[in-house]
Every structure is written in C-alpha cells, then in structure tokens.
Design a protein around this motif. Structure first.
Motif, mmCIF file in Angstrom:
data_model
loop_
_atom_site.group_PDB
_atom_site.id
_atom_site.type_symbol
_atom_site.label_atom_id
_atom_site.label_comp_id
_atom_site.label_asym_id
_atom_site.label_seq_id
_atom_site.Cartn_x
_atom_site.Cartn_y
_atom_site.Cartn_z
ATOM 1 N N ASN A 1 0.826 -1.220 0.000
ATOM 2 C CA ASN A 1 0.000 0.000 0.000
ATOM 3 C C ASN A 1 0.856 1.265 0.000
ATOM 4 O O ASN A 1 0.507 2.267 0.629
ATOM 5 C CB ASN A 1 -0.950 -0.010 1.201
ATOM 6 N N SER A 2 1.961 1.209 -0.679
ATOM 7 C CA SER A 2 2.984 2.262 -0.715
ATOM 8 C C SER A 2 2.444 3.692 -0.890
ATOM 9 O O SER A 2 1.701 3.982 -1.830
ATOM 10 C CB SER A 2 3.920 1.930 -1.878
ATOM 11 N N ILE A 3 2.901 4.576 0.003
ATOM 12 C CA ILE A 3 2.521 5.987 -0.189
ATOM 13 C C ILE A 3 3.454 6.660 -1.204
ATOM 14 O O ILE A 3 3.103 7.668 -1.801
ATOM 15 C CB ILE A 3 2.479 6.811 1.122
ATOM 16 N N VAL A 4 4.640 6.094 -1.372
ATOM 17 C CA VAL A 4 5.564 6.657 -2.371
ATOM 18 C C VAL A 4 4.972 6.430 -3.767
ATOM 19 O O VAL A 4 4.955 7.329 -4.614
ATOM 20 C CB VAL A 4 6.962 5.993 -2.248
ATOM 21 N N ARG A 5 4.469 5.212 -3.978
ATOM 22 C CA ARG A 5 3.846 4.907 -5.282
ATOM 23 C C ARG A 5 2.644 5.814 -5.514
ATOM 24 O O ARG A 5 2.420 6.317 -6.613
ATOM 25 C CB ARG A 5 3.426 3.430 -5.284
ATOM 26 N N GLU A 6 1.890 6.031 -4.439
ATOM 27 C CA GLU A 6 0.695 6.860 -4.544
ATOM 28 C C GLU A 6 1.055 8.300 -4.901
ATOM 29 O O GLU A 6 0.430 8.917 -5.766
ATOM 30 C CB GLU A 6 -0.069 6.783 -3.206
ATOM 31 N N LYS A 7 2.110 8.796 -4.246
ATOM 32 C CA LYS A 7 2.519 10.189 -4.457
ATOM 33 C C LYS A 7 2.890 10.431 -5.938
ATOM 34 O O LYS A 7 2.595 11.471 -6.502
ATOM 35 C CB LYS A 7 3.710 10.480 -3.538
ATOM 36 N N TYR A 8 3.595 9.445 -6.538
ATOM 37 C CA TYR A 8 4.033 9.612 -7.928
ATOM 38 C C TYR A 8 3.239 8.705 -8.866
ATOM 39 O O TYR A 8 3.768 8.197 -9.849
ATOM 40 C CB TYR A 8 5.531 9.319 -8.037
ATOM 41 N N ARG A 9 2.005 8.502 -8.525
ATOM 42 C CA ARG A 9 1.124 7.594 -9.260
ATOM 43 C C ARG A 9 1.130 7.856 -10.774
ATOM 44 O O ARG A 9 1.211 6.929 -11.583
ATOM 45 C CB ARG A 9 -0.300 7.787 -8.703
ATOM 46 N N ALA A 10 1.091 9.124 -11.128
ATOM 47 C CA ALA A 10 1.020 9.484 -12.551
ATOM 48 C C ALA A 10 2.257 9.013 -13.307
ATOM 49 O O ALA A 10 2.187 8.741 -14.503
ATOM 50 C CB ALA A 10 0.883 10.989 -12.682
ATOM 51 N N PHE A 11 3.376 8.908 -12.613
ATOM 52 C CA PHE A 11 4.620 8.484 -13.271
ATOM 53 C C PHE A 11 4.773 6.961 -13.233
ATOM 54 O O PHE A 11 5.140 6.336 -14.210
ATOM 55 C CB PHE A 11 5.828 9.157 -12.609
ATOM 56 N N PHE A 12 4.482 6.366 -12.070
ATOM 57 C CA PHE A 12 4.666 4.907 -11.962
ATOM 58 C C PHE A 12 3.588 4.138 -12.733
ATOM 59 O O PHE A 12 3.801 3.018 -13.148
ATOM 60 C CB PHE A 12 4.655 4.463 -10.490
ATOM 61 N N GLN A 13 2.421 4.727 -12.861
ATOM 62 C CA GLN A 13 1.280 4.080 -13.541
ATOM 63 C C GLN A 13 1.006 2.673 -13.017
ATOM 64 O O GLN A 13 1.148 1.680 -13.731
ATOM 65 C CB GLN A 13 1.513 4.047 -15.047
ATOM 66 N N PRO A 14 0.642 2.585 -11.746
ATOM 67 C CA PRO A 14 0.408 1.254 -11.177
ATOM 68 C C PRO A 14 -0.914 0.622 -11.619
ATOM 69 O O PRO A 14 -1.858 1.327 -11.977
ATOM 70 C CB PRO A 14 0.360 1.542 -9.668
ATOM 71 N N THR A 15 -0.945 -0.710 -11.606
ATOM 72 C CA THR A 15 -2.202 -1.450 -11.729
ATOM 73 C C THR A 15 -2.404 -2.121 -10.383
ATOM 74 O O THR A 15 -1.533 -2.874 -9.926
ATOM 75 C CB THR A 15 -2.073 -2.581 -12.790
ATOM 76 N N LEU A 16 -3.536 -1.843 -9.748
ATOM 77 C CA LEU A 16 -3.821 -2.418 -8.426
ATOM 78 C C LEU A 16 -5.066 -3.270 -8.542
ATOM 79 O O LEU A 16 -6.148 -2.769 -8.832
ATOM 80 C CB LEU A 16 -4.033 -1.303 -7.388
ATOM 81 N N ASP A 17 -4.906 -4.540 -8.335
ATOM 82 C CA ASP A 17 -5.994 -5.483 -8.589
ATOM 83 C C ASP A 17 -6.315 -6.227 -7.282
ATOM 84 O O ASP A 17 -5.560 -7.119 -6.871
ATOM 85 C CB ASP A 17 -5.512 -6.440 -9.702
ATOM 86 N N LEU A 18 -7.426 -5.827 -6.649
ATOM 87 C CA LEU A 18 -7.810 -6.459 -5.376
ATOM 88 C C LEU A 18 -8.552 -7.761 -5.696
ATOM 89 O O LEU A 18 -9.633 -7.725 -6.276
ATOM 90 C CB LEU A 18 -8.706 -5.497 -4.597
#
Ligand SMILES: Cc1cc2nc3c(=O)[nH]c(=O)nc-3n(C[C@H](O)[C@H](O)[C@H](O)COP(=O)(O)OP(=O)(O)OC[C@H]3O[C@@H](n4cnc5c(N)ncnc54)[C@H](O)[C@@H]3O)c2cc1C
Length: 383
Positions: free
Chosen positions: A147-164
């Motif tokens: 649940n990384s806040i670093v990933r969240e902060k730069y979400r637009a750059f990392f472009q994560p896929t989160l699949d619950l």
C-alpha cells in the motif's frame, strides 16, 4: 547527478521490510561512506504474520550478496522436502521440493542487526505521512509495502495497476507442526476453504486460510470476533489441527490479496522496491525472495552505472522481465485457487497433480524428476 556526487550517496528509504533493509545493507557495504537512513512506522519487534516460506533451501542468491546475514538465515531456518496435499481425507506427499521456513520477525531481526553493525540508521516508529519531506537526497526508495505511499505520491509516473483479488484470507499460527508445505482443502456447510500451513520453527506453524467471498459471507466472518473466527476454523480443520488451537497475533484481519504491478519503476531519483513495486501471491512463497532480489539487482545497477538515472534505467531493464515471469506464475496459482471448486470433485491423486502444476512453473517432466513415485501413482490412478 554526477559521478563525484555518487561517490558518497545520501539514500532515504521508507519501509524497513526485507526490501528496504537488504538494500540498505548492500549500499552501505558498497561504500561505507554512503549515508543511509530508513524510516519505519513500526517498532523493531512488531511484525505482521507468522512464518514465511522460501521455495529455495540454499538461499544461493543471498550467499554472494551478504555472507554474514546469509549464515544467520541458514541457522534460523527450518527446512523440508515435501509438499503435502490434503483432500478427501487423504494426504498425498510429493517429495523433492526444497523449502525453508523462518519466523518473519526472526528474519527481520537478523537484517536489523546487520544494518546496525554496518551503520545504517533505522528510525523506528516513524510513520511517514508526506514523502516530500524526504526527497532531498541522491536516492529515495519506496520500500513501503503493497500500500505504498511513495507509489501513490508519484502515481502518474509509476502508472500502477492495483488489482484487489476475490478470495479472502487470514494469516494465523498454530503449534501443530506441519512437516512440509501443506495445502489442505476442506468443506463445511458454508463452502470450501484452503489452508496453507508449514512449520517455521521447532514448535510453530503458519496457518493461512483462504476462501471465496460467498463462503466467507455464509460463514458470517464479518460478525465474528478474532476468537470466534479461530474457533470456527479449528472445527473446519479439526483433523489437521489434532486438538491444537489456531493462534492470532497483530495481523488478525481477513484481507483480499492486492496484486500490484507498475508500468514504470522509477521517477527522477525515486524508485520502488519489493511489494511497493510488485506483489506475488503467497501461495507460491516468493514475495520476500523477490524483495531481496530486487535489492540485490538495484545495488548491482548502482555498482555498474555512473549516475542515478542510468542505474535506475538499468535496474528496470534487467529486473522487470524476471519479475514479470514470476508474477505470471503467481497469478496462475492465485486464479486456480479462486476457482478451485472446478477441480474439487477430482480424486486425491489427480487433484494433487493439478495443485502441483497450477502455476505452470512445474510440469509433468519436472515432477517426474522430483518424485517418480508420485508420478507413477498418479499415472496408475488416471489410467
Ligand atoms: C498472507 C501472506 C503470506 C506470505 N507468505 C510469504 C511467504 O511464505 N514467503 C514469502 O517469500 N513471502 C510471503 N509473503 C509476501 C511477503 O510478506 C512480502 O512479499 C514481503 O514482505 C515484501 O517485502 P517488502 O520489504 O517489499 O514489504 P513489507 O514487508 O510489506 O515492508 C514494508 C515496510 O514498510 C513500512 N511502511 C509502510 N508504510 C510506511 C510509512 N508510510 N512510513 C513508514 N514505514 C512504512 C511497513 O511498516 C513495513 O515494515 C506473504 C504475504 C502474505 C500477505
């Protein structure tokens, strides 16, 4: 950032899990002048979960990276050879699978000790709420879990896929000892449950239970206390637990597994590592291994490259294909477990064969090499 500056790096790491701690060790070893600081919200003796399993007994990838912590792991691990599949009141044992188990807290304490000896500063009980305060450094590592806040902060750059994912799971312990990576399939009036259990020290085993949401609803788990949940599951797995209780620690909630992927792995001088970057379903026991291998790969890229930007590029280029392949295998395993009802009618031997080959990483030939007796029994059962 030029070579001169990289001679002595200032590295901030958020998260003292396996990824952050191991990367800190390697960077400090690479250059004792590196200034490495870790920020961790929990205390040194808090952890979630019980024991973890490694699908490798030798830890060969850790031996070269850091001999000292490697020796400590080897001494603290329990090892075994068998996978055991419990289905329709029968146990099918498949040999030739090498596993090691260790208490997660013991594993982390080994890494804490090693960090302290090397001079890595770990700030425990420091919950980072705003990443911006830590960006003044040569490298900021987001090793802060799924649940990384670093990933969240730069979400637009990392472009994560989160699949619950659909299944519910709960991570429990027990003093019943399971001498092998044991998967047990049991049904009650509410539905079907799968238990993943293995011994990780002389007197304790991990016991993770998963089930589909419908079963979870029908069993009424949302209204049950921790103790009621344990008593209920003790009844479901009465035969396996042989009178031993199910135990809780500070990780007693039911969760849905979060599958994490990222299109990009770094942004400027910020990089993700371990579960913040990618998760692998616990049924293939590889999340920690991936986190440690990430740390090794990233440190290696810094050894090879002259500046942060090309080191991070090199990290993504070399590591991503390997991670993608393992995540694909973990995904096959997860999906099979979500749909296990399709195969539950099978008799124990063909069912065990399905379980063993579910991730598509292990095939007939490999199984035959590992345990020819199992394959012979399977073939005569399906003939
Ligand atoms: C049920 C279950 C069973 C598993 N079993 C196994 C197994 O048998 N074998 C295996 O290899 N893997 C297993 N895993 C996976 C394994 O736990 C993870 O892959 C591994 O812990 C990833 O390491 P990490 O360092 O990336 O993240 P984590 O271990 O999650 O560490 C992240 C750290 O960051 C800290 N943190 C988070 N946010 C902040 C913040 N804002 N400020 C400060 N600190 C923060 C957290 O407190 C934590 O200590 C299992 C996972 C689950 C859910």
């Amino acid at each position: 950032m030029n070579l001169e500056r990289l001679k002595r790096m200032k590295v901030n790491i958020i998260g003292a899990g396996p990824a952050g701690l191991y990367f800190a060790i390697l960077m400090k070893k690479m250059n004792p002048a590196n200034e490495i600081e870790i920020f961790e919200r929990d205390g040194p003796d808090d952890t979630f979960g019980w024991g973890i399993v490694f699908s490798d007994r030798t830890f060969s990838y850790l031996k070269n990276a850091d001999q000292e912590s490697y020796e400590d792991f080897i001494h603290a691990c329990e090892t075994w050879d068998d996978v055991v599949i419990g289905h329709k009141d029968q146990k099918i044992r498949i040999s030739g699978n090498k596993f090691s188990g260790i208490a997660r807290i013991v594993f982390l304490n080994i890494l804490h000790k090693r960090c302290q000896r090397l001079g890595v500063r770990i700030n425990f009980r420091t919950n980072i709420m705003d990443v911006a305060g830590l960006t003044d450094c040569d490298l900021l590592v987001g090793a802060d879990g799924a649940n990384s806040i670093v990933r969240e902060k730069y979400r637009a750059f990392f472009q994560p896929t989160l699949d619950l994912r659909r299944n519910k799971y709960i991570w429990l312990g027990t003093h019943q000892l399971f001498d092998g990576l044991t998967l047990t399939f049991r049904e009650d009036a509410a539905g079907l449950y799968v238990a993943h259990s293995y011994r990780f020290n002389k007197n304790t085993s991990t016991f993770i239970v998963e089930c589909i949401e419908d079963t979870w609803d029908k069993a009424g788990f949302s209204a049950k206390t921790e103790q009621e949940t344990c008593r209920y599951l003790e009844k479901v797995f009465e035969a396996e637990l042989a009178g031993n209780a199910l135990l809780t620690n500070n990780f007693v909630k039911w969760f849905n597994f979060l599958m994490v992927k990222n299109q990009r792995w770094y942004h400027e001088h910020v990089v993700l590592l371990g579960d913040a970057l990618h998760t692998a379903h616990f049924s293939i026991g590889s999340g920690t291994k991936l986190a440690l291998e990430d740390a090794i790969a990233l440190a290696h890229s810094f050894q090879l490259r002259k500046d942060t930007s090309s080191a991070l590029q090199d990290f993504q280029k070399t590591r991503k294909p390997i991670v993608d392949e393992l995540q694909a295998a973990a995904f096959e395993s997860l999906v099979w477990l979500e749909n296990v009802k399709n195969d539950i009618h099978l008799d124990p031997l063909p069912f065990a064969y399905k379980v063993m080959t579910r991730s598509k990483k292990v095939n007939y030939e490999r199984l035959k090499k590992r345990d020819p007796k199992f394959i012979a029994a399977y073939e005569s059962a399906v003939r």
